[in-house]
Each structure stands twice: as C-alpha cells, then as structure tokens.
Scaffold this active site. Structure first.
Site, PDB file in Angstrom:
ATOM      1  CB  VAL A  88      -0.989  -0.004   1.193  1.00 11.67           C
ATOM      2  CG1 VAL A  88      -1.943  -1.183   1.062  1.00 11.67           C
ATOM      3  CG2 VAL A  88      -0.271  -0.044   2.537  1.00 11.67           C
ATOM      4  CG  HIS A 104      -3.651  -6.129  -0.696  1.00 10.29           C
ATOM      5  ND1 HIS A 104      -2.671  -6.959  -0.219  1.00 10.29           N
ATOM      6  CD2 HIS A 104      -4.550  -6.952  -1.322  1.00 10.29           C
ATOM      7  CE1 HIS A 104      -2.948  -8.226  -0.535  1.00 10.29           C
ATOM      8  NE2 HIS A 104      -4.077  -8.245  -1.211  1.00 10.29           N
ATOM      9  N   GLY A 175       9.548 -10.588  -2.988  1.00 11.99           N
ATOM     10  CA  GLY A 175       9.268 -10.247  -1.596  1.00 11.99           C
ATOM     11  C   GLY A 175       7.844 -10.436  -1.125  1.00 11.99           C
TER      12      GLY A 175
HETATM   13  P1  OAD Z   1       4.771 -11.032   4.089  1.00 15.85           P
HETATM   14  O1  OAD Z   1       5.250 -10.313   5.316  1.00 15.85           O
HETATM   15  O2  OAD Z   1       3.797 -12.147   4.272  1.00 15.85           O
HETATM   16  O3  OAD Z   1       6.010 -11.621   3.285  1.00 15.85           O
HETATM   17  C1  OAD Z   1       7.160 -10.841   3.035  1.00 15.85           C
HETATM   18  C2  OAD Z   1       8.156 -11.645   2.208  1.00 15.85           C
HETATM   19  O4  OAD Z   1       9.264 -10.790   1.945  1.00 15.85           O
HETATM   20  C3  OAD Z   1       8.688 -12.912   2.878  1.00 15.85           C
HETATM   21  O5  OAD Z   1       8.624 -14.002   1.966  1.00 15.85           O
HETATM   22  C4  OAD Z   1      10.147 -12.545   3.194  1.00 15.85           C
HETATM   23  O6  OAD Z   1      11.018 -13.661   3.114  1.00 15.85           O
HETATM   24  C5  OAD Z   1      10.464 -11.554   2.086  1.00 15.85           C
HETATM   25  N1  OAD Z   1      11.563 -10.606   2.348  1.00 15.85           N
HETATM   26  C6  OAD Z   1      12.050 -10.174   3.527  1.00 15.85           C
HETATM   27  N2  OAD Z   1      13.052  -9.299   3.336  1.00 15.85           N
HETATM   28  C7  OAD Z   1      13.209  -9.166   1.995  1.00 15.85           C
HETATM   29  C8  OAD Z   1      14.075  -8.397   1.145  1.00 15.85           C
HETATM   30  N3  OAD Z   1      14.992  -7.580   1.634  1.00 15.85           N
HETATM   31  N4  OAD Z   1      13.932  -8.524  -0.188  1.00 15.85           N
HETATM   32  C9  OAD Z   1      13.006  -9.366  -0.714  1.00 15.85           C
HETATM   33  N5  OAD Z   1      12.165 -10.103   0.024  1.00 15.85           N
HETATM   34  C10 OAD Z   1      12.260 -10.013   1.364  1.00 15.85           C
HETATM   35  O7  OAD Z   1       4.197  -9.902   3.120  1.00 15.85           O
HETATM   36  P2  OAD Z   1       3.225 -10.022   1.845  1.00 15.85           P
HETATM   37  O8  OAD Z   1       3.409 -11.330   1.163  1.00 15.85           O
HETATM   38  O9  OAD Z   1       3.395  -8.788   1.069  1.00 15.85           O
HETATM   39  O10 OAD Z   1      -2.354  -7.229   3.197  1.00 15.85           O
HETATM   40  O11 OAD Z   1       1.820 -10.003   2.538  1.00 15.85           O
HETATM   41  C11 OAD Z   1       0.669 -10.004   1.744  1.00 15.85           C
HETATM   42  C12 OAD Z   1      -0.420  -9.197   2.373  1.00 15.85           C
HETATM   43  O12 OAD Z   1      -0.630  -9.625   3.715  1.00 15.85           O
HETATM   44  C13 OAD Z   1      -0.110  -7.712   2.513  1.00 15.85           C
HETATM   45  O13 OAD Z   1      -0.405  -6.988   1.359  1.00 15.85           O
HETATM   46  C14 OAD Z   1      -0.988  -7.296   3.650  1.00 15.85           C
HETATM   47  C15 OAD Z   1      -0.738  -8.471   4.565  1.00 15.85           C
HETATM   48  O14 OAD Z   1      -1.679  -8.762   5.492  1.00 15.85           O
HETATM   49  C16 OAD Z   1      -3.200  -6.344   3.750  1.00 15.85           C
HETATM   50  O15 OAD Z   1      -2.870  -5.533   4.584  1.00 15.85           O
HETATM   51  C17 OAD Z   1      -4.592  -6.455   3.236  1.00 15.85           C
END
Ligand code: OAD
Length: 235
Positions: A88, A104, A175
């Site tokens: 977001v 989102h 990510g």
């Molecule tokens: P997550 O917190 O579930 O996942 C984040 C991912 O980023 C993980 O797989 C980490 O391993 C990876 N990660 C960490 N550091 C990193 C870096 N430096 N470079 C690349 N990757 C890295 O977040 P999302 O998958 O985005 O929704 O979560 C999805 C949705 O859940 C969000 O949009 C949000 C949340 O609840 C709402 O708020 C509606």
C-alpha cells in the site's frame, strides 16, 4: 515489445525500512491483524484503526524507494511492464514505475466508510497533512477511512491483474510470502512455460512451477542478478 508482470509484496520495501507482515517481528505480531485490517476490527474500534494507518503513513513519508524499486522501474526501458503490488506504499511510483496495480489499496488515499470502492469519494492526502481523525467526513457524509482492502473485502483490481498476465514473456515475483489470496493466485495465470523468477531471501511456502528460478537474495541484489544473469539486459 516483450511484456512482463512483476508481483511485489512487503519484502520489496523492506530495504527501504518498512517492516514485513509475517515472520518474527512482523507488523502482525505487534498489531493483531483482526483488529487493524478487517471490517469487523474497524467497526468495533475505528479510532484504533485510523491511528494505525496514520502511523503507517507518517512512517512512509520518512522512507524512500530502494535500489530494487529503481531497478523495477528501469525495466520499462526494455519491456512493457505491469507492476502488480500488494503493497500500500507508494515507493514504486516514487521510483518511476508508471503502470502499477495496487491490489490492497493505497496508504496515501482515504475513502468513504460507506462505499470504500466508490472512486468519487477517494481522496489523496498531502504529505503536509497525512493524518485523518474520527469526525473527518468523506463527500458522501460517512467517516473517512483508509483506502485499504482489508481481509474479507473484495479485491476489485484483481481482474485487471489477471488480464495483465495474458501473453506475458516473464513473471517476476519479489518479496511476498504468497500467503494471501487472491493475490497469490496470480501465479496460476502465468501462461504455461512462461519463465518465472522469484526474488526472496527465504523459502516461500507456495507451489511454484517446475521451471521457476528462485533467486535467494534481497530485492535490490536479486534484481541486479535477474537483470545481469537472466534477462541479460545490456547497459
Ligand atoms: P509477508 O510479510 O507475508 O512476506 C514478506 C516476504 O518478503 C517474505 O517471503 C520474506 O522472506 C520476504 N523478504 C524479507 N526481506 C526481503 C528483502 N529484503 N527482499 C526481498 N524479500 C524479502 O508480506 P506479503 O506477502 O506482502 O495485506 O503479505 C501479503 C499481504 O498480507 C499484505 O499486502 C498485507 C498483509 O496482510 C493487507 O494488509 C490487506
């Protein structure tokens, strides 16, 4: 021009200093998701929810895009790029990407509590006045609320994201833990045989196609590897 879709999640912005949601120390450890990211949470304590997103907005204004965001934007020189983001924040915009689907919602925007998806009532907050309060009203007379798609709400731009997957030449995932649907399901719309690249330093709990290449690096370094070793874009 070749077409790519790039699906990004919280890890894309981690190197800018914004926390991810899941895993040790994630945002959902500090703030229970059902309180701050569901319509029920908002109904039972709107002040808490409004304050949560006010804080996120203030935090966003203190950070800047990282090299990963800039490299994603740079792909537009060579590809027709659609960025589909679960984030977001506005860091893809600030880095120069021009074709972004926010699945989102958008933190810098606010909307009507009564009709959250009615674009007539969506407003963009200015960096000089980034907060809202109980009592601030949308143009339809309802309480202004964050323009965020909460759990349990429809994801209106999912159909645009699916449409963007048609005839792509590569699908790049950066990510995201691929835990949240429908966003995570976008993978299923990659045409058979499409090269799929995943940039994430950690294991991702999802069924990836057999040809998927997992670049186990952070967003910035991972994008450098993707560009140099896989897409082989000459500078
Ligand atoms: P997550 O917190 O579930 O996942 C984040 C991912 O980023 C993980 O797989 C980490 O391993 C990876 N990660 C960490 N550091 C990193 C870096 N430096 N470079 C690349 N990757 C890295 O977040 P999302 O998958 O985005 O929704 O979560 C999805 C949705 O859940 C969000 O949009 C949000 C949340 O609840 C709402 O708020 C509606």
């Amino acid at each position: 021009m070749k077409r790519v879709v790039i699906l990004t999640g919280a890890g894309m912005s981690a190197e800018s200093g914004l926390g991810t949601f899941r895993g040790g120390g994630g945002l959902w450890d500090e703030y229970p998701v059902e309180l701050v990211a569901t319509p029920e949470g908002y109904a039972s304590n709107p002040a808490l929810v409004i304050e949560f997103y006010n804080k996120r907005r203030t935090e966003l204004l203190r950070v800047v895009p990282n090299e990963g965001h800039r490299l994603v934007a740079s792909l537009e020189k060579d590809y027709d790029v659609t960025v589909v983001t679960q984030n977001v924040d506005d860091l893809h915009e600030r880095a120069g990407s021009t074709n972004i689907i926010h699945l989102h919602g958008e933190l810098m925007k606010v909307c009507s509590s009564h009709s959250p998806q009615d674009l007539r009532y969506v407003r963009t907050l200015q960096p000089t006045a980034p907060t809202i309060a109980l009592g601030d009203l949308a143009a339809d007379g309802s309480q202004l609320r964050p323009y965020i798609v909460w759990f349990g709400e429809a994801v209106p731009y999912m159909s645009d994201a699916i449409a963007a997957m048609r005839d792509i030449d590569a699908f790049i995932i950066i990510g995201t833990s691929l835990n949240v649907y429908p966003a995570a399901g976008l993978l299923n719309y990659a045409p058979a045989g499409t090269p799929v690249y995943l940039i994430d330093p950690n294991d991702v709990n999802a069924v990836l196609p057999r040809n998927a290449i997992h670049i186990r690096k952070g967003a910035s370094e991972g994008m450098r590897v993707l560009i140099d070793e896989y897409l082989k874009i000459s500078k």
